[in-house]
Design a protein around this motif. Sequence first.
Motif, short mmCIF file in Angstrom:
data_model
loop_
_atom_site.label_atom_id
_atom_site.label_comp_id
_atom_site.label_asym_id
_atom_site.label_seq_id
_atom_site.Cartn_x
_atom_site.Cartn_y
_atom_site.Cartn_z
N ARG A 16 6.55 -8.79 -0.42
CA ARG A 16 7.16 -10.08 -0.09
C ARG A 16 7.77 -10.07 1.30
O ARG A 16 7.67 -11.05 2.05
N ALA A 17 8.42 -8.96 1.66
CA ALA A 17 9.02 -8.88 3.00
C ALA A 17 7.96 -8.94 4.09
O ALA A 17 8.14 -9.60 5.12
N ARG A 18 6.83 -8.28 3.88
CA ARG A 18 5.77 -8.30 4.90
C ARG A 18 5.07 -9.65 4.94
O ARG A 18 4.67 -10.11 6.02
N LEU A 19 4.92 -10.30 3.81
CA LEU A 19 4.30 -11.63 3.81
C LEU A 19 5.16 -12.64 4.56
O LEU A 19 4.64 -13.54 5.23
N ARG A 20 6.46 -12.53 4.46
CA ARG A 20 7.35 -13.45 5.16
C ARG A 20 7.27 -13.29 6.67
O ARG A 20 7.47 -14.25 7.42
N THR A 21 6.97 -12.10 7.13
CA THR A 21 6.85 -11.86 8.57
C THR A 21 5.42 -11.98 9.07
O THR A 21 5.16 -11.74 10.26
N GLY A 22 4.48 -12.34 8.19
CA GLY A 22 3.10 -12.55 8.61
C GLY A 22 2.31 -11.28 8.80
O GLY A 22 1.25 -11.31 9.44
N ARG A 23 2.75 -10.16 8.24
CA ARG A 23 2.01 -8.91 8.38
C ARG A 23 1.18 -8.64 7.12
O ARG A 23 1.47 -9.15 6.05
N LEU A 24 0.14 -7.81 7.29
CA LEU A 24 -0.73 -7.49 6.16
C LEU A 24 0.04 -6.77 5.06
O LEU A 24 0.82 -5.86 5.33
N ALA A 25 -0.22 -7.18 3.81
CA ALA A 25 0.52 -6.60 2.69
C ALA A 25 -0.37 -6.23 1.52
O ALA A 25 0.14 -5.70 0.52
N TRP A 26 -1.68 -6.47 1.60
CA TRP A 26 -2.54 -6.22 0.45
C TRP A 26 -2.60 -4.75 0.08
O TRP A 26 -2.85 -4.39 -1.08
N TRP A 27 -2.41 -3.87 1.05
CA TRP A 27 -2.55 -2.44 0.79
C TRP A 27 -1.35 -1.86 0.05
O TRP A 27 -1.44 -0.75 -0.50
N ILE A 28 -0.24 -2.58 0.00
CA ILE A 28 0.96 -2.06 -0.67
C ILE A 28 0.76 -1.94 -2.18
O ILE A 28 1.07 -0.90 -2.77
N PRO A 29 0.25 -2.97 -2.89
CA PRO A 29 -0.02 -2.78 -4.32
C PRO A 29 -1.05 -1.67 -4.59
O PRO A 29 -0.95 -0.97 -5.61
N VAL A 30 -2.03 -1.52 -3.70
CA VAL A 30 -3.01 -0.44 -3.88
C VAL A 30 -2.32 0.92 -3.78
O VAL A 30 -2.56 1.83 -4.60
N LEU A 31 -1.45 1.07 -2.79
CA LEU A 31 -0.71 2.33 -2.64
C LEU A 31 0.18 2.59 -3.85
O LEU A 31 0.28 3.74 -4.33
N ALA A 32 0.83 1.54 -4.36
CA ALA A 32 1.68 1.71 -5.55
C ALA A 32 0.85 2.11 -6.76
O ALA A 32 1.29 2.92 -7.60
N GLY A 33 -0.38 1.55 -6.90
CA GLY A 33 -1.24 1.93 -8.01
C GLY A 33 -1.66 3.39 -7.96
O GLY A 33 -1.69 4.08 -8.99
N VAL A 34 -1.97 3.88 -6.76
CA VAL A 34 -2.34 5.29 -6.62
C VAL A 34 -1.15 6.18 -6.99
O VAL A 34 -1.31 7.21 -7.69
N ALA A 35 0.03 5.83 -6.53
CA ALA A 35 1.23 6.61 -6.87
C ALA A 35 1.50 6.60 -8.37
O ALA A 35 1.88 7.63 -8.95
N ALA A 36 1.30 5.45 -9.03
CA ALA A 36 1.52 5.36 -10.47
C ALA A 36 0.53 6.24 -11.23
O ALA A 36 0.89 6.90 -12.22
N PHE A 37 -0.73 6.28 -10.79
CA PHE A 37 -1.73 7.14 -11.44
C PHE A 37 -1.36 8.62 -11.30
O PHE A 37 -1.51 9.40 -12.25
N ILE A 38 -0.89 9.00 -10.14
CA ILE A 38 -0.48 10.39 -9.94
C ILE A 38 0.68 10.74 -10.86
O ILE A 38 0.75 11.85 -11.45
N VAL A 39 1.62 9.80 -11.04
CA VAL A 39 2.76 10.05 -11.93
C VAL A 39 2.29 10.26 -13.37
O VAL A 39 2.75 11.17 -14.08
N VAL A 40 1.37 9.41 -13.83
CA VAL A 40 0.86 9.54 -15.20
C VAL A 40 0.16 10.89 -15.39
O VAL A 40 0.34 11.57 -16.42
N THR A 41 -0.61 11.31 -14.40
CA THR A 41 -1.30 12.59 -14.50
C THR A 41 -0.32 13.76 -14.57
O THR A 41 -0.48 14.67 -15.41
#
Length: 214
Positions: free
Chosen positions: A167-192
């Motif tokens: 949300r903070a990056r969207l408000r400033t007009g910067r790319l933010a799509w990669w943040i949920p992808v990064l969070a998903g990779v981190a969550a998978f590592i935690v589960v493993t």
Amino acid sequence: MTHDEAARSNGAAGQDSPPPAQPIDERPRPRYGEYAPEGWSWQPPVDPKAVPDAATDGSPTVPPPGAPGALGAPAAPNAAPGAAVARPNDRLWTIALLVFGAFGAVYNILTLVQLPATALESAELSSEMLGVDAPTAFTPGPAVPAVIAVGVALQVLAWVGALLWSRARLRTGRLAWWIPVLAGVAAFIVVTIVGLLVFASDPAFLTSLSTAGV
């Protein structure tokens, strides 16, 4: 000619002759600012009454140098620095990935909570697929509840952090799509990691998995 007539003639002659010339002063005349300190220049005072009012005489007003619209002044940019840039595609993808990540976080949390009960079933299913002997029992260690609680907390923190950062990056007009992808990779590592720690809490179960080749 008598003495009186000679004096009168001399006086009349003296009145007609020009006076003697005065000596010329060859000294240099002082100039303005000659004895002023260095860098100082005298400016004559301006009478406010003598300056015509542009608002009353109808003449166009000339803005001072550097003012907006002044001749030679830099033109104002179309957008202020740091202004948000519209990225509709990035916003759409970011929101979609965040929604998908929310479902993924719920799934991971349920998986971690049920991991002690499903560990033996998962091992048996893997053994059947590989054609090896399956473990017969699983006894979770005393640290398993704490490990699972930490894994659940990390899942929640990963998704909430991705939401706030995106949300903070969207408000400033910067790319933010990669943040949920990064969070998903981190969550998978935690589960493993949590799954490995739960399996390792029962040494006999872990040994049977190693000898079975699972």
